[in-house]
Design a protein around this motif. Structure first.
Motif, PDB file in Angstrom:
ATOM      1  N   TYR A 126     -51.518  48.742  30.059  1.00  0.00           N
ATOM      2  CA  TYR A 126     -50.756  49.967  30.621  1.00  0.00           C
ATOM      3  C   TYR A 126     -51.211  51.312  30.145  1.00  0.00           C
ATOM      4  O   TYR A 126     -51.590  51.558  29.002  1.00  0.00           O
ATOM      5  CB  TYR A 126     -49.367  49.695  30.341  1.00  0.00           C
ATOM      6  N   ILE A 128     -50.039  54.718  30.546  1.00  0.00           N
ATOM      7  CA  ILE A 128     -48.985  55.744  31.079  1.00  0.00           C
ATOM      8  C   ILE A 128     -48.794  56.940  30.144  1.00  0.00           C
ATOM      9  O   ILE A 128     -48.923  57.997  30.696  1.00  0.00           O
ATOM     10  CB  ILE A 128     -47.540  54.846  31.111  1.00  0.00           C
ATOM     11  N   THR A 129     -48.844  56.558  28.876  1.00  0.00           N
ATOM     12  CA  THR A 129     -48.667  57.895  27.873  1.00  0.00           C
ATOM     13  C   THR A 129     -49.850  58.734  27.927  1.00  0.00           C
ATOM     14  O   THR A 129     -51.177  58.338  28.080  1.00  0.00           O
ATOM     15  CB  THR A 129     -48.644  57.281  26.376  1.00  0.00           C
ATOM     16  N   SER A 135     -42.615  60.304  24.688  1.00  0.00           N
ATOM     17  CA  SER A 135     -41.275  60.265  25.065  1.00  0.00           C
ATOM     18  C   SER A 135     -40.732  60.496  26.136  1.00  0.00           C
ATOM     19  O   SER A 135     -40.087  59.829  26.961  1.00  0.00           O
ATOM     20  CB  SER A 135     -40.523  61.007  23.719  1.00  0.00           C
ATOM     21  N   HIS A 159     -53.324  55.618  23.748  1.00  0.00           N
ATOM     22  CA  HIS A 159     -52.572  54.309  23.439  1.00  0.00           C
ATOM     23  C   HIS A 159     -52.635  53.370  24.220  1.00  0.00           C
ATOM     24  O   HIS A 159     -51.924  52.478  24.399  1.00  0.00           O
ATOM     25  CB  HIS A 159     -51.282  54.497  22.890  1.00  0.00           C
ATOM     26  N   THR A 161     -53.061  50.361  25.091  1.00  0.00           N
ATOM     27  CA  THR A 161     -53.109  48.845  24.406  1.00  0.00           C
ATOM     28  C   THR A 161     -53.885  47.624  25.052  1.00  0.00           C
ATOM     29  O   THR A 161     -53.418  47.480  26.183  1.00  0.00           O
ATOM     30  CB  THR A 161     -51.731  48.399  24.014  1.00  0.00           C
ATOM     31  N   GLU A 376     -35.060  57.410  18.119  1.00  0.00           N
ATOM     32  CA  GLU A 376     -34.343  58.761  18.532  1.00  0.00           C
ATOM     33  C   GLU A 376     -34.171  58.660  20.161  1.00  0.00           C
ATOM     34  O   GLU A 376     -33.087  59.108  20.599  1.00  0.00           O
ATOM     35  CB  GLU A 376     -35.090  60.002  18.346  1.00  0.00           C
TER      36      GLU A 376
HETATM   37  C1  FAD Z   1     -49.744  51.367  18.611  1.00  0.00           C
HETATM   38  C2  FAD Z   1     -49.084  51.857  19.758  1.00  0.00           C
HETATM   39  C3  FAD Z   1     -49.157  51.495  21.171  1.00  0.00           C
HETATM   40  C4  FAD Z   1     -49.026  51.824  22.459  1.00  0.00           C
HETATM   41  N1  FAD Z   1     -49.309  51.203  23.476  1.00  0.00           N
HETATM   42  C5  FAD Z   1     -49.073  51.816  24.439  1.00  0.00           C
HETATM   43  C6  FAD Z   1     -49.595  51.414  25.990  1.00  0.00           C
HETATM   44  O1  FAD Z   1     -50.144  50.453  25.880  1.00  0.00           O
HETATM   45  N2  FAD Z   1     -49.453  52.251  27.025  1.00  0.00           N
HETATM   46  C7  FAD Z   1     -48.815  53.494  26.994  1.00  0.00           C
HETATM   47  O2  FAD Z   1     -48.677  53.927  28.022  1.00  0.00           O
HETATM   48  N3  FAD Z   1     -48.280  53.893  25.824  1.00  0.00           N
HETATM   49  C8  FAD Z   1     -48.518  53.213  24.712  1.00  0.00           C
HETATM   50  N4  FAD Z   1     -48.104  53.871  23.415  1.00  0.00           N
HETATM   51  C9  FAD Z   1     -47.492  55.113  23.463  1.00  0.00           C
HETATM   52  C10 FAD Z   1     -46.049  55.037  22.943  1.00  0.00           C
HETATM   53  O3  FAD Z   1     -45.084  54.458  24.008  1.00  0.00           O
HETATM   54  C11 FAD Z   1     -45.739  56.412  22.319  1.00  0.00           C
HETATM   55  O4  FAD Z   1     -46.130  56.571  21.243  1.00  0.00           O
HETATM   56  C12 FAD Z   1     -44.069  56.661  22.156  1.00  0.00           C
HETATM   57  O5  FAD Z   1     -43.296  56.602  23.596  1.00  0.00           O
HETATM   58  C13 FAD Z   1     -43.610  57.892  21.709  1.00  0.00           C
HETATM   59  O6  FAD Z   1     -44.439  59.020  22.305  1.00  0.00           O
HETATM   60  P1  FAD Z   1     -45.265  60.112  21.501  1.00  0.00           P
HETATM   61  O7  FAD Z   1     -46.110  59.160  20.380  1.00  0.00           O
HETATM   62  O8  FAD Z   1     -46.021  60.899  22.384  1.00  0.00           O
HETATM   63  O9  FAD Z   1     -44.138  60.721  20.553  1.00  0.00           O
HETATM   64  P2  FAD Z   1     -43.414  62.207  20.804  1.00  0.00           P
HETATM   65  O10 FAD Z   1     -42.711  62.033  22.344  1.00  0.00           O
HETATM   66  O11 FAD Z   1     -44.193  63.138  20.701  1.00  0.00           O
HETATM   67  O12 FAD Z   1     -42.403  62.220  20.049  1.00  0.00           O
HETATM   68  C14 FAD Z   1     -42.539  62.376  18.524  1.00  0.00           C
HETATM   69  C15 FAD Z   1     -41.196  62.106  17.833  1.00  0.00           C
HETATM   70  O13 FAD Z   1     -40.308  63.167  18.235  1.00  0.00           O
HETATM   71  C16 FAD Z   1     -39.115  62.205  18.657  1.00  0.00           C
HETATM   72  N5  FAD Z   1     -38.329  62.867  19.801  1.00  0.00           N
HETATM   73  C17 FAD Z   1     -38.904  63.068  20.911  1.00  0.00           C
HETATM   74  N6  FAD Z   1     -38.060  63.600  21.791  1.00  0.00           N
HETATM   75  C18 FAD Z   1     -36.775  63.490  21.256  1.00  0.00           C
HETATM   76  C19 FAD Z   1     -35.633  64.077  21.656  1.00  0.00           C
HETATM   77  N7  FAD Z   1     -35.333  64.442  22.822  1.00  0.00           N
HETATM   78  N8  FAD Z   1     -34.542  64.111  20.523  1.00  0.00           N
HETATM   79  C20 FAD Z   1     -34.876  63.647  19.342  1.00  0.00           C
HETATM   80  N9  FAD Z   1     -36.132  63.265  18.882  1.00  0.00           N
HETATM   81  C21 FAD Z   1     -37.171  63.158  19.776  1.00  0.00           C
HETATM   82  C22 FAD Z   1     -39.447  60.855  18.749  1.00  0.00           C
HETATM   83  O14 FAD Z   1     -38.481  59.984  18.629  1.00  0.00           O
HETATM   84  C23 FAD Z   1     -40.798  60.856  17.788  1.00  0.00           C
HETATM   85  O15 FAD Z   1     -40.245  60.269  16.698  1.00  0.00           O
HETATM   86  C24 FAD Z   1     -48.410  52.939  22.174  1.00  0.00           C
HETATM   87  C25 FAD Z   1     -48.222  53.764  20.992  1.00  0.00           C
HETATM   88  C26 FAD Z   1     -48.499  53.070  19.881  1.00  0.00           C
HETATM   89  C27 FAD Z   1     -48.385  53.709  18.714  1.00  0.00           C
END
Ligand code: FAD
Length: 395
Positions: A126, A128-129, A135, A159, A161, A376
């Motif tokens: 996937y 997407i991110t 988030s 990311h 995966t 969160e």
């Molecule tokens: C090992 C790993 C594998 C992954 N695999 C995939 C994949 O295969 N495909 C893919 O598309 N994505 C993948 N991801 C991405 C993953 O889904 C995102 O890392 C996750 O959704 C969080 O997004 P972010 O890292 O951008 O954090 P951010 O959105 O920047 O958030 C950072 C912090 O702020 C908090 N936060 C954000 N918004 C709010 C809010 N409104 N209120 C309170 N707190 C908030 C979050 O909870 C988090 O703690 C992977 C991530 C990892 C670490």
């Protein structure tokens, strides 16, 4: 006795035992994987993958007509729970192809990707991110532009995966023009399509053979037949995937917590510190008791939600199901992390060694509180549904 508490049928118990036996086989390879960057020897990896298929433990979420196992949601949870007992992602060979794709795949997609994936011959991943959209996936910058019979895809994805193991990737982008301009669409794209480039492959906390590279999509051209569903459908697939995967994350976290409780208990029973065994010390007993109690609560709620998803579909309310999957993912992933933290503590210095299961789970379980919606975000979903529907609709 324990199984009866959860009201499992003889078929459920047989499937659970089959999955447990296979997980025990996988556990034997953890140490090797940890010492070799998560990789097993290719012939061992192939043998284990084939064995997962042979034992009927793959494609549990796919209807029998398409070559899947047609398991109930509860049975899928039981299989993934056993897989969760294994570190280093070795149990990812218990594959669950994208169930959301089944009703919307066109014939080309079904024959070229979906069926071979169900049969264990292909693997997807996937994309997407993005750097600035994790988030909040509604804020994607990647684009999809229709040009004649093709779409042109652009953007950078983070990311991703399993890209190093997969042969196709699900790309989500914002449509730049047409009736659905501004909406998100999803495409299936072969990994070797010109214009896809690995920007870099960062290291992560865990030791997995599956990497999470950053990918650039630069004027990647795909035929219109690679669009999944209709142009405006992209977000609905993501939500369906979230509902399913959040429950399966909870299932795997249950397995991890169970293994940690077992390992902690066994260690505490034989480790003597001074005149007593660790298991005789009340502060250690407290850690064991809290872990076991939380595991019991977490398992009960996970099975309950799985059963409600298996209930009559006319009674199903998707928003309620979504919120309940969020509650399960939130509670069980946080519970497993607390258990892992206690397990490291009970093992003492040994718990900090990579050869120890507690150390590996301590690193590996951390991401369960982040991916597929961080804790969160789960709390925000739950609170939103509580405000809109009231407590009685949810609990
Ligand atoms: C090992 C790993 C594998 C992954 N695999 C995939 C994949 O295969 N495909 C893919 O598309 N994505 C993948 N991801 C991405 C993953 O889904 C995102 O890392 C996750 O959704 C969080 O997004 P972010 O890292 O951008 O954090 P951010 O959105 O920047 O958030 C950072 C912090 O702020 C908090 N936060 C954000 N918004 C709010 C809010 N409104 N209120 C309170 N707190 C908030 C979050 O909870 C988090 O703690 C992977 C991530 C990892 C670490």
């Amino acid at each position: 006795m324990g199984a009866q508490v959860y009201g499992l049928t003889p078929e459920d118990l047989e499937l659970q035992a089959r999955a447990r036996g296979f997980a025990d086989e996988l556990i034997l390879h953890e140490q090797y994987a940890e010492e070799h960057g998560g990789e097993l020897r290719p012939e061992v990896e192939k043998r284990l993958e084939a064995r997962a298929v042979e034992l009927g433990l793959t494609a549990t979420n796919i209807p029998v007509e398409l070559g899947g196992r047609g398991c109930s949601t509860l049975q899928q949870v039981l299989v993934q729970e056993q897989g969760g007992r294994v570190t280093n992602a070795l149990a990812w060979c218990l594959t669950t192809p994208p169930g959301w794709w089944v009703p919307v795949a066109n014939e080309h997609q079904r024959e070229t990707y979906l069926i071979p994936t169900i049969e264990g011959r292909r693997e997807g991943c996937y994309a997407i991110t993005e750097e600035h959209a994790g988030s909040d996936v509604s804020d994607l910058k990647a684009t999809a532009t229709r040009q004649g019979d093709e779409y042109v895809l652009n953007g950078e994805k983070w990311h991703v995966t399993s890209f190093n193991k997969a042969d196709h990737v699900f790309f989500q982008g914002v449509l730049t023009e047409g009736e659905h301009a501004g909406r998100q669409a999803m495409f299936v794209v072969d990994d070797d399509t010109p214009g896809i480039r690995v920007v870099r492959t960062p290291s992560y906390s865990h030791t997995f053979a599956h990497h999470h590279p950053i990918l650039a999509f630069e004027d990647v051209r795909v035929p219109a037949s690679q669009l999944i569903g209709s142009e405006a459908d992209g977000m609905s697939f993501v939500y369906e995937w979230f509902r399913y995967e959040r429950l399966m994350i909870a299932a795997r976290c249950l397995g991890a917590a169970e293994r940690l409780v077992d390992e902690m208990q066994a260690f505490a029973a034989q480790r003597r510190v001074g005149p007593e065994f660790l298991a005789d010390k009340q502060l250690v007993q407290g850690m064991l008791a809290d872990s076991l109690t939380e595991l019991f609560a977490a398992r009960a709620m996970t099975y309950e939600v799985a059963r409600s998803l298996d209930g009559p579909s006319e009674r199903a309310d998707l928003k309620v199901a979504h919120a309940q999957c969020s509650m399960v993912k939130l509670y069980v992933s946080e519970m497993a992390n607390r258990v892992a933290d206690r397990a490291v503590q009970v093992f003492g210095g040994r718990g900090y060694m990579r050869e120890n299961v507690a150390e590996r789970f301590y690193r590996e379980l951390r991401v369960e509180r982040i991916w597929e919606g961080a804790s969160e975000i789960q709390r925000a979903i739950i609170a939103d549904q509580l405000r809109k529907r009231g407590r009685a609709a949810l609990v």
